[in-house]
Design an enzyme around this catalytic site. Structure first.
Site, mmCIF file in Angstrom:
data_model
loop_
_atom_site.group_PDB
_atom_site.id
_atom_site.type_symbol
_atom_site.label_atom_id
_atom_site.label_comp_id
_atom_site.label_asym_id
_atom_site.label_seq_id
_atom_site.Cartn_x
_atom_site.Cartn_y
_atom_site.Cartn_z
ATOM 1 N N MET A 1 0.818 -1.215 0.000
ATOM 2 C CA MET A 1 0.000 0.000 0.000
ATOM 3 C C MET A 1 0.854 1.269 0.000
ATOM 4 O O MET A 1 0.592 2.208 -0.745
ATOM 5 C CB MET A 1 -0.935 0.020 1.214
ATOM 6 C CG MET A 1 -1.967 -1.081 1.237
ATOM 7 S SD MET A 1 -3.056 -1.072 -0.195
ATOM 8 C CE MET A 1 -4.136 0.290 0.171
ATOM 9 N N ASP B 1 10.986 3.065 5.315
ATOM 10 C CA ASP B 1 10.707 1.693 5.750
ATOM 11 C C ASP B 1 11.776 1.326 6.770
ATOM 12 O O ASP B 1 12.569 2.186 7.170
ATOM 13 C CB ASP B 1 10.670 0.727 4.545
ATOM 14 C CG ASP B 1 9.760 -0.474 4.836
ATOM 15 O OD1 ASP B 1 10.065 -1.242 5.773
ATOM 16 O OD2 ASP B 1 8.729 -0.629 4.147
ATOM 17 N N VAL C 1 2.232 0.747 7.700
ATOM 18 C CA VAL C 1 3.063 -0.358 8.186
ATOM 19 C C VAL C 1 2.158 -1.550 8.508
ATOM 20 O O VAL C 1 0.952 -1.501 8.284
ATOM 21 C CB VAL C 1 3.914 0.056 9.413
ATOM 22 C CG1 VAL C 1 4.873 1.177 9.031
ATOM 23 C CG2 VAL C 1 3.037 0.497 10.576
ATOM 24 N N GLU D 1 -0.306 -4.315 9.926
ATOM 25 C CA GLU D 1 -1.574 -4.120 10.642
ATOM 26 C C GLU D 1 -1.450 -4.702 12.055
ATOM 27 O O GLU D 1 -2.064 -5.716 12.386
ATOM 28 C CB GLU D 1 -2.700 -4.814 9.843
ATOM 29 C CG GLU D 1 -4.099 -4.535 10.332
ATOM 30 C CD GLU D 1 -4.625 -3.148 9.979
ATOM 31 O OE1 GLU D 1 -3.818 -2.244 9.720
ATOM 32 O OE2 GLU D 1 -5.845 -2.985 9.980
ATOM 33 N N LYS E 1 2.221 -0.120 14.994
ATOM 34 C CA LYS E 1 1.679 1.205 14.644
ATOM 35 C C LYS E 1 1.982 2.206 15.761
ATOM 36 O O LYS E 1 2.369 3.344 15.487
ATOM 37 C CB LYS E 1 0.173 1.135 14.408
ATOM 38 C CG LYS E 1 -0.223 0.165 13.274
ATOM 39 C CD LYS E 1 -0.999 0.856 12.188
ATOM 40 C CE LYS E 1 -1.590 -0.119 11.198
ATOM 41 N NZ LYS E 1 -1.240 0.107 9.810
ATOM 42 N N SER F 1 -6.805 -0.795 7.824
ATOM 43 C CA SER F 1 -8.111 -1.173 7.274
ATOM 44 C C SER F 1 -9.051 -1.709 8.334
ATOM 45 O O SER F 1 -10.248 -1.815 8.098
ATOM 46 C CB SER F 1 -7.959 -2.177 6.127
ATOM 47 O OG SER F 1 -6.854 -2.984 6.303
ATOM 48 N N HIS G 1 -7.953 5.881 4.413
ATOM 49 C CA HIS G 1 -7.974 4.479 4.036
ATOM 50 C C HIS G 1 -8.069 4.319 2.527
ATOM 51 O O HIS G 1 -9.083 4.653 1.918
ATOM 52 C CB HIS G 1 -9.175 3.800 4.728
ATOM 53 C CG HIS G 1 -9.319 2.347 4.425
ATOM 54 N ND1 HIS G 1 -10.535 1.721 4.295
ATOM 55 C CD2 HIS G 1 -8.391 1.394 4.201
ATOM 56 C CE1 HIS G 1 -10.347 0.452 4.027
ATOM 57 N NE2 HIS G 1 -9.060 0.224 3.955
ATOM 58 N N GLU H 1 -11.413 6.417 1.851
ATOM 59 C CA GLU H 1 -12.278 6.590 3.009
ATOM 60 C C GLU H 1 -11.507 7.409 4.041
ATOM 61 O O GLU H 1 -10.413 7.007 4.447
ATOM 62 C CB GLU H 1 -12.559 5.195 3.583
ATOM 63 C CG GLU H 1 -13.975 4.913 3.915
ATOM 64 C CD GLU H 1 -14.187 3.427 4.266
ATOM 65 O OE1 GLU H 1 -15.330 3.072 4.490
ATOM 66 O OE2 GLU H 1 -13.236 2.631 4.326
ATOM 67 N N ASN I 1 -15.523 -1.829 3.926
ATOM 68 C CA ASN I 1 -15.184 -3.225 4.212
ATOM 69 C C ASN I 1 -16.295 -3.958 4.957
ATOM 70 O O ASN I 1 -16.459 -5.162 4.807
ATOM 71 C CB ASN I 1 -13.875 -3.305 4.997
ATOM 72 C CG ASN I 1 -12.680 -3.064 4.088
ATOM 73 O OD1 ASN I 1 -12.825 -3.054 2.865
ATOM 74 N ND2 ASN I 1 -11.518 -2.857 4.670
HETATM 75 P P1 NAD Z 1 2.794 -4.821 3.623
HETATM 76 O O1 NAD Z 1 3.184 -5.908 4.519
HETATM 77 O O2 NAD Z 1 2.869 -5.024 2.155
HETATM 78 O O3 NAD Z 1 3.688 -3.531 3.935
HETATM 79 C C1 NAD Z 1 4.003 -3.112 5.207
HETATM 80 C C2 NAD Z 1 5.346 -2.400 5.125
HETATM 81 O O4 NAD Z 1 5.598 -1.756 6.358
HETATM 82 C C3 NAD Z 1 6.515 -3.357 4.871
HETATM 83 O O5 NAD Z 1 7.293 -2.861 3.798
HETATM 84 C C4 NAD Z 1 7.291 -3.297 6.182
HETATM 85 O O6 NAD Z 1 8.679 -3.469 6.008
HETATM 86 C C5 NAD Z 1 6.962 -1.921 6.675
HETATM 87 N N1 NAD Z 1 7.130 -1.760 8.114
HETATM 88 C C6 NAD Z 1 6.737 -2.607 9.093
HETATM 89 N N2 NAD Z 1 7.066 -2.096 10.287
HETATM 90 C C7 NAD Z 1 7.673 -0.915 10.061
HETATM 91 C C8 NAD Z 1 8.253 0.076 10.900
HETATM 92 N N3 NAD Z 1 8.259 -0.070 12.217
HETATM 93 N N4 NAD Z 1 8.778 1.163 10.333
HETATM 94 C C9 NAD Z 1 8.775 1.293 8.998
HETATM 95 N N5 NAD Z 1 8.255 0.393 8.157
HETATM 96 C C10 NAD Z 1 7.720 -0.698 8.684
HETATM 97 O O7 NAD Z 1 1.336 -4.388 4.071
HETATM 98 P P2 NAD Z 1 0.206 -3.602 3.260
HETATM 99 O O8 NAD Z 1 -0.685 -4.572 2.592
HETATM 100 O O9 NAD Z 1 0.847 -2.540 2.449
HETATM 101 O O10 NAD Z 1 -0.625 -2.940 4.442
HETATM 102 C C11 NAD Z 1 -0.164 -1.821 5.131
HETATM 103 C C12 NAD Z 1 -1.302 -1.176 5.881
HETATM 104 O O11 NAD Z 1 -2.326 -0.813 4.941
HETATM 105 C C13 NAD Z 1 -1.990 -2.046 6.901
HETATM 106 O O12 NAD Z 1 -2.391 -1.248 7.986
HETATM 107 C C14 NAD Z 1 -3.200 -2.574 6.160
HETATM 108 O O13 NAD Z 1 -4.266 -2.914 7.012
HETATM 109 C C15 NAD Z 1 -3.566 -1.389 5.332
HETATM 110 N N6 NAD Z 1 -4.359 -1.668 4.122
HETATM 111 C C16 NAD Z 1 -4.068 -2.731 3.344
HETATM 112 C C17 NAD Z 1 -4.822 -2.975 2.213
HETATM 113 C C18 NAD Z 1 -4.513 -4.121 1.312
HETATM 114 O O14 NAD Z 1 -5.315 -4.427 0.440
HETATM 115 N N7 NAD Z 1 -3.365 -4.742 1.435
HETATM 116 C C19 NAD Z 1 -5.878 -2.108 1.902
HETATM 117 C C20 NAD Z 1 -6.148 -1.012 2.700
HETATM 118 C C21 NAD Z 1 -5.363 -0.800 3.818
#
Ligand code: NAD
Length: 735
Positions: A339, A358, A415, A417, A422, A444, A465, A477, A515
């Protein structure tokens, strides 16, 4: 020079008139009653004045015109109902028919008045405006990037009813014409010329001269279809060539629309019938269909949600008025995963500087590579230059050091979920940024108010979101925590506007709005599966109901494992009763025993072979303890269950105060998860059938399928009072 309110009209020394359409007090020209009246006067003047050889129509604005004023058309249905009450159905129909074909007759008069007309187009020229151009005898467009022509009416449940279906079908092969009319795409200048829609593409400053030259050089005032010996591009409908087209066209129409869109059917019928008639009668046939479609509830619902409401939300209907516009120069994105990488791209694409963070620089670089890939695709398609790509990439700075966020105006975290991860990120970001920087979470599932507890500035904390894939999905959102302040909301909305997406603003709750509704859809699919409904039938019921994909397929897209995770988290927080045990068993079996995670590992409810298209996994049969005979199942009921469950959840979000504006639920449901667009969205679905009828359906489904279909209080009250969601919202606003 004669001046009208909406046109400047002048005749040059060679007797060539130039009508420059330039409406006062509007940034974009639109077709209104007054414009029609003045255009008619212009046509008569050109026709009657022997000193005038012909006329060029152009625009005095940055664009030609966006077409008819849809708020005027939106009134049509109520106008007709009023007429029917006053004068009876038949008289109303006759009057309505005449009224709704005014534009068509005006354009036909222009086309047959005996003097040549040329449209000189720069910028967008869409819908009724492009129909005007099609009625002109010649069309010249500018080569500017912003120039687009097209007939997008179908996107709001209408179709081109001012000659568009007939002229397009006489300009190009029937198959191509149908595709253009049914898709409603906006077409760039060169493509339009290749398709035969326009005659010349020239630099903007040569438009009018080129158009005038065509008249000066003796351009004909007779449209090709009015000339003797005119042949249809695909030959006659009743010819061997014609017969190649229509059976296939019907099949494609069914596949694409599931017969849910009366306007799409009307396009097929208008073209099919019209091509068998001379132009004047053909236009009359088109008008008959148009008058009917204009009164359809699908058009009313789609115009309201997909045009009017969307425009209002995009213009900031929910933005606090007294907060000054935010100047979003630089934003931070923490978490460069799936994301975060997308968020960084859309922000950089909108011209913002982005700091992408990251855990280490390599991970951040990996996120940035996503922008490289997206821009390279654009370059390959000729939509961007390598210099654009380089400039965009130069705007994204990767880092693992939070100190780099120091001059950001907004930071979005994406980051893992995980509340602990967070919380840690929130504290690190807040320690690094300016005190006026806004912090947004892309979570999410985690309530914003809870996350904001880790923040020292909960008034500057908000949810933004996104939906995946970020670069494609148009909805965002925005979630208000209990303590979120106006500045945070205004900044979030300014950001969403800057990246050209549509925002809805909702109050905090588990799953927020979109959702929650869509999980209901997936759950219903699972329950049907467990009842023994054949999987293919579940999927077809979803598609026939108007959803973009079936519920099982959707579950594969979001990840079967994610579905299981959300279900278990819900159980943990809300107790056993909040989930259906059989659903958990099903998902656990798929994920934990069969290793079927969804599309991501090519194994879910479907198999996704390396080559060829996906197909339902044959092993599903063994997961069903019963197998119902498809012949005994009621398809209508399956379709209904799939839509009603989502609409019910939406009604609950209104009751709980999560959604406060019906426009947001409707727009959000179509843009966020593709809820059957012909209904106008989750709440319009209820409003257009009436709460009373909807409650009856719920009661019926509740009796046979359980209490998840029990109508909430709000619907019972609305059924008793006859209120609608939009009526309630209007009353609240007025109070
Ligand atoms: P992902 O696992 O692909 O990416 C998360 C990233 O965060 C990774 O690159 C990780 O290295 C990095 N990270 C973790 N801890 C960290 C820290 N302490 N400091 C810096 N970076 C850190 O996950 P995603 O699918 O991109 O989801 C990320 C967020 O977006 C979540 O909260 C998720 O609920 C939300 N989200 C996801 C979707 C989806 O469809 N995947 C949709 C809407 C919202």
């Amino acid at each position: 020079m004669t001046n009208f309110r909406n046109f400047r009209f002048e005749v040059d020394g060679d007797g060539i008139a130039l009508a420059t359409w330039d409406m006062p007090d509007r940034s974009m020209n639109v077709i209104t009653n007054e414009v029609m009246g003045e255009l008619s006067q212009i046509v008569e003047k050109v026709a009657e004045d022997a000193a005038i050889k012909g006329c060029v129509i152009t625009s005095g604005k940055e664009s030609f015109s966006g077409g008819a004023d849809l708020s005027m058309l939106q009134e049509s249905k109520s106008q007709f109902e009023r007429l029917a009450r006053e004068k009876g159905e038949e008289a109303a129909m006759a009057a309505f028919f005449e009224e709704s074909r005014r534009l068509s007759l005006l354009y036909r008069r222009l086309e047959t008045c005996g003097k040549p007309f040329v449209a000189a187009i720069h910028g967008v020229c869409l819908g009724g405006a492009f129909e005007l151009a099609l009625a002109c005898h010649h069309r010249v467009v500018s080569d500017a990037d912003a120039t687009r022509v097209g007939l997008p009416e179908i996107k709001v449940g209408l179709f081109p009813g001012a000659g568009g279906t007939q002229r397009v079908a006489r300009l190009m092969q029937t198959g191509d014409a149908l595709q253009m009319l049914l898709k409603g795409d906006q077409i760039r200048a060169l493509m339009a010329r290749n398709m035969g829609l326009v005659h010349a593409v020239v630099p903007r400053d040569e438009l009018v001269r080129t158009a005038k030259d065509w008249i000066r050089n003796g351009g004909s005032a007779e449209a090709p279809w009015d000339q003797k010996g005119f042949k249809l591009p695909s030959n006659k409908v009743y010819s061997p060539a014609g017969m190649q087209i229509w059976p296939a066209a019907n099949a494609i129409y069914r596949r694409e629309t599931q017969d849910n869109y009366p306007a799409a059917r009307a396009i097929l019928e208008s073209v099919y019938q019209g091509l068998q008639l001379p132009m004047d009668q053909a236009l009359k046939v088109e008008s008959r269909h148009f008058a009917r479609i204009l009164r359809s509830k699908e058009a009313a619902a789609m115009i309201r949600t997909l045009f009017l409401s969307m425009q209002e939300l995009n213009k900031g209907a929910r933005r606090p008025k007294d907060v000054a516009p935010s100047n979003l120069r630089k934003i931070g994105v923490v978490g460069a995963g799936f994301m975060g990488a997308g968020i960084a791209y859309v922000a950089a694409n909108a011209g913002m500087e982005v700091v992408l963070i990251d855990r280490d620089v390599e991970a951040a670089e990996k996120g940035k590579a996503h922008s490289h890939k997206l821009m390279t695709d654009q370059v390959m398609k000729g939509r961007a230059k390598t210099a654009d790509r380089d400039a965009l990439l130069a705007r994204i700075r990767t880092s693992a050091d939070y100190a780099d966020l120091k001059d950001c105006d907004l930071v979005v975290e994406a980051v893992f979920e995980d509340p602990k991860v967070k919380a840690d990120v929130i504290q690190k970001v807040e320690a690094a940024v300016r005190p006026d920087c806004i912090f947004a979470s892309n979570t999410s599932t985690l309530p914003i108010t809870g996350l904001a507890k880790s923040s020292k500035r909960p008034d500057a904390f908000i949810g933004i979101h996104f939906f995946s894939p970020v670069e494609k999905m148009m909805l965002v959102e925005v979630i208000l925590g209990k303590e979120t302040g106006d500045k945070a909301l205004a900044t979030a909305l300014d950001f969403v506007r800057a990246i050209k997406k549509t925002p809805i603003v909702v109050n905090d709750s588990r799953g927020f709005f979109a959702n929650r509704c869509v999980l209901g859809y997936i759950l219903e699919g699972h329950l049907m599966f467990l009842e023994g409904v054949p999987p293919a039938m579940i999927e077809n019921a979803g598609k026939q109901a108007g959803m973009p994909v079936g519920p099982l397929s959707l579950n594969d897209e979001v990840g079967v494992d994610l579905g299981l995770k959300i279900l278990r988290a819900t159980k943990e927080q809300l107790g056993e009763a909040a989930v259906v045990p059989a659903q958990e068993e099903l998902l656990a079996r798929l994920v934990e025993k069969e290793g079927r995670l969804g599309r991501k590992n090519r194994k879910g409810f479907y198999d996704y072979p390396e080559s060829g298209s996906k197909r339902l996994w044959p092993g599903l049969k063994e997961l069903q303890s019963r197998h119902l005979n498809a012949e005994t199942l009621d398809m209508q009921e399956l379709k209904r269950r799939l839509l009603v469950t989502q609409a019910l959840e939406a009604a609950r979000t209104v009751e709980e105060g999560v959604v406060t504006d019906p426009r947001e639920a409707d727009v959000g449901s179509i843009l966020g998860f593709g809820f059957a667009p012909y209904t106008g969205g989750v709440l319009s679905y209820i409003d257009f059938m009436g709460a009373k009828a909807f409650v009856e359906i719920c009661r019926d489904l509740q009796a046979r399928h359980g209490d998840r279909f029990a109508p909430p209080r709000i619907l019972l009250d609305m059924a008793a009072s006859g209120e609608t969601f939009y009526g309630r919202a209007g009353a609240k606003k007025a109070a």
